[in-house]
Design a protein around this motif. Sequence first.
Motif, PDB file in Angstrom:
ATOM      1  N   PHE A  25       7.170  -5.881   6.375  1.00 53.35           N
ATOM      2  CA  PHE A  25       6.196  -4.948   6.935  1.00 53.35           C
ATOM      3  C   PHE A  25       6.886  -3.665   7.342  1.00 53.35           C
ATOM      4  O   PHE A  25       8.068  -3.640   7.624  1.00 53.35           O
ATOM      5  CB  PHE A  25       5.402  -5.539   8.103  1.00 53.35           C
ATOM      6  CG  PHE A  25       6.220  -6.157   9.200  1.00 53.35           C
ATOM      7  CD1 PHE A  25       6.655  -5.410  10.268  1.00 53.35           C
ATOM      8  CD2 PHE A  25       6.527  -7.500   9.169  1.00 53.35           C
ATOM      9  CE1 PHE A  25       7.392  -5.982  11.283  1.00 53.35           C
ATOM     10  CE2 PHE A  25       7.261  -8.086  10.175  1.00 53.35           C
ATOM     11  CZ  PHE A  25       7.697  -7.319  11.240  1.00 53.35           C
ATOM     12  N   ASN A  30       3.863  -4.647   3.125  1.00 54.00           N
ATOM     13  CA  ASN A  30       3.130  -5.275   4.222  1.00 54.00           C
ATOM     14  C   ASN A  30       2.518  -6.576   3.735  1.00 54.00           C
ATOM     15  O   ASN A  30       1.304  -6.755   3.748  1.00 54.00           O
ATOM     16  CB  ASN A  30       2.049  -4.316   4.750  1.00 54.00           C
ATOM     17  CG  ASN A  30       2.659  -3.115   5.418  1.00 54.00           C
ATOM     18  OD1 ASN A  30       3.328  -3.242   6.426  1.00 54.00           O
ATOM     19  ND2 ASN A  30       2.455  -1.942   4.836  1.00 54.00           N
ATOM     20  N   HIS A  80      -0.165  -5.755   9.355  1.00 54.79           N
ATOM     21  CA  HIS A  80       0.006  -4.356   8.951  1.00 54.79           C
ATOM     22  C   HIS A  80      -0.701  -4.102   7.621  1.00 54.79           C
ATOM     23  O   HIS A  80      -1.338  -3.068   7.425  1.00 54.79           O
ATOM     24  CB  HIS A  80       1.496  -4.027   8.791  1.00 54.79           C
ATOM     25  CG  HIS A  80       2.311  -4.304  10.011  1.00 54.79           C
ATOM     26  ND1 HIS A  80       2.785  -5.560  10.308  1.00 54.79           N
ATOM     27  CD2 HIS A  80       2.739  -3.496  11.001  1.00 54.79           C
ATOM     28  CE1 HIS A  80       3.484  -5.515  11.430  1.00 54.79           C
ATOM     29  NE2 HIS A  80       3.464  -4.268  11.876  1.00 54.79           N
ATOM     30  N   GLY A  81      -0.557  -5.051   6.690  1.00 57.62           N
ATOM     31  CA  GLY A  81      -1.189  -4.923   5.381  1.00 57.62           C
ATOM     32  C   GLY A  81      -2.703  -4.950   5.453  1.00 57.62           C
ATOM     33  O   GLY A  81      -3.387  -4.251   4.700  1.00 57.62           O
ATOM     34  N   TYR A 145      -3.050   1.744   8.462  1.00 57.01           N
ATOM     35  CA  TYR A 145      -1.764   1.530   9.139  1.00 57.01           C
ATOM     36  C   TYR A 145      -0.872   2.759   9.000  1.00 57.01           C
ATOM     37  O   TYR A 145      -0.259   3.206   9.970  1.00 57.01           O
ATOM     38  CB  TYR A 145      -1.067   0.289   8.570  1.00 57.01           C
ATOM     39  CG  TYR A 145       0.327   0.076   9.109  1.00 57.01           C
ATOM     40  CD1 TYR A 145       0.545  -0.311  10.427  1.00 57.01           C
ATOM     41  CD2 TYR A 145       1.441   0.258   8.290  1.00 57.01           C
ATOM     42  CE1 TYR A 145       1.821  -0.508  10.924  1.00 57.01           C
ATOM     43  CE2 TYR A 145       2.717   0.061   8.775  1.00 57.01           C
ATOM     44  CZ  TYR A 145       2.902  -0.316  10.087  1.00 57.01           C
ATOM     45  OH  TYR A 145       4.169  -0.509  10.567  1.00 57.01           O
TER      46      TYR A 145
END
Length: 161
Positions: A25, A30, A80-81, A145
């Motif tokens: 990440f 991510n 995060h992804g 993000y």
Amino acid sequence: MDLIYTNAERVDQGVISAYAFDLSFGATENDFEMTIGANETQLESGAFIYIEGTEYGGSVDGLKTSTNGETVTHFGRTWHGIMNSKVIEPDSGEDYFTIPDLGEANQVVGMIITRLGLSDLFTVSPIPSGILLSSYQFPRYCKGYDGIRTMLAKNGAKLKI
């Protein structure tokens, strides 16, 4: 560390004790892969895995079986992804989405999380962070993000998940 898993409805189902877990990440990757024995409980697409109290975890997007059939690797997006799979869009009739001067960081991040449609998954602390953000114009149609991380960095702060 206990790796907890849910079903696709996000209800905790149990703990996976024997696993190999690889997460990436940050600015470029991510995602994650988690490998378990083929005889272990297999997770459905949309299930979550996480290590409580950490930023380690995410959403299972699929799986692949080893050629010898002894292991299964589940893969997916980290938290995060998931955030980066959403786009920060300008308001109708506007060219850019802009944060006005002197917004409290937690309040602004919370507003963006809601705007991204992720408030059922992410919560933001209601306690003021002590960080006041200056005016910021997001790039057009940027990933969630990436946009949040860049906005905070421009104000000397970083995102903590």
